[in-house]
Design a protein around this motif. Structure first.
Motif: not given
Length: 165
Positions: A67-69, A75-77, A132-136
C-alpha cells in the motif's frame, strides 16, 4: 534521503531488507529526478496487518502486497516543480526534506509472490518498493497506458540496481 523502517511482523525476512528498501527507494527517486532530499516511512507487516489497513483506508476486505500513501499531490506524475509553492504542506520543517509518504509491505506476500513468480524474496521486496515509490511520486496504473509505463519504469529502476528475474 531518510527512510524510516518499522518491522511489526512476527515472521522475519531472512534478507537485508533495510538495505534493499533504502537502495531501491533512493534509486527510484534518482530515476524520477526528484530534486529534493526526501523522507519515506516504510512499515513491514504481515497479511493480517495489511488486511486491516486495506480495510480501514480503502474499504477492501483482503490482504494485499503493498500500500502507498503519498503525501504530495501531483497533477503530472513525477513533476515536483509545484511543491515549493506550499512548503509547509510538503516539507519537514525540521529537516527540510520532502515528506513523500508512507509504504506498507506484507512480508507474507513477499514470500508468497517470490515463490509464485519464481524469483527471490530480495527481488520481490525490491519490486514492491520500486512500485510504491512510483506511486509516491504521482504515478498510477489505472489505465492500460499508465500500467505499461509503470511496468517499464519499475523494470528499469530494478535493473539499475541489479535486480533481475
Amino acid at each position: 534521503m531518510t527512510v524510516t523502517i518499522e518491522y511489526e511482523a512476527q515472521k522475519r525476512l531472512e534478507l537485508p531488507f533495510e538495505e534493499i528498501i533504502r537502495q531501491v527507494a533512493g534509486e527510484a527517486l534518482d530515476y524520477v529526478k526528484c530534486p529534493y532530499e526526501a523522507e519515506v516511512n516504510v512499515l513491514l507487516t504481515d497479511n493480517e496487518g495489511i488486511h486491516q489497513i486495506n480495510l480501514d483506508t480503502r474499504g477492501i476486505d483482503a490482504p494485499t502486497d503493498v500500500l502507498s500513501f503519498p503525501m504530495c499531490d501531483f497533477s503530472v506524475p513525477g513533476d515536483f516543480s509545484h511543491l515549493e509553492e506550499c512548503p509547509e504542506e510538503y516539507f519537514n520543517p525540521d529537516t527540510g526534506e520532502l515528506m513523500l509518504g508512507d509504504i506498507v509491505i506484507s512480508v507474507d506476500k513477499v514470500e508468497e509472490q517470490a515463490e509464485k513468480y519464481g524469483h527471490s524474496q530480495t527481488r520481490e521486496l525490491a519490486f514492491l518498493t520500486a512500485h510504491s515509490m512510483l506511486h509516491l511520486s504521482g504515478y498510477d496504473h489505472m489505465e492500460e497506458e499508465e500500467r505499461l509505463e509503470m511496468e517499464r519504469m519499475q523494470r528499469e529502476i530494478l535493473e539499475r540496481r541489479g535486480y533481475r528475474r
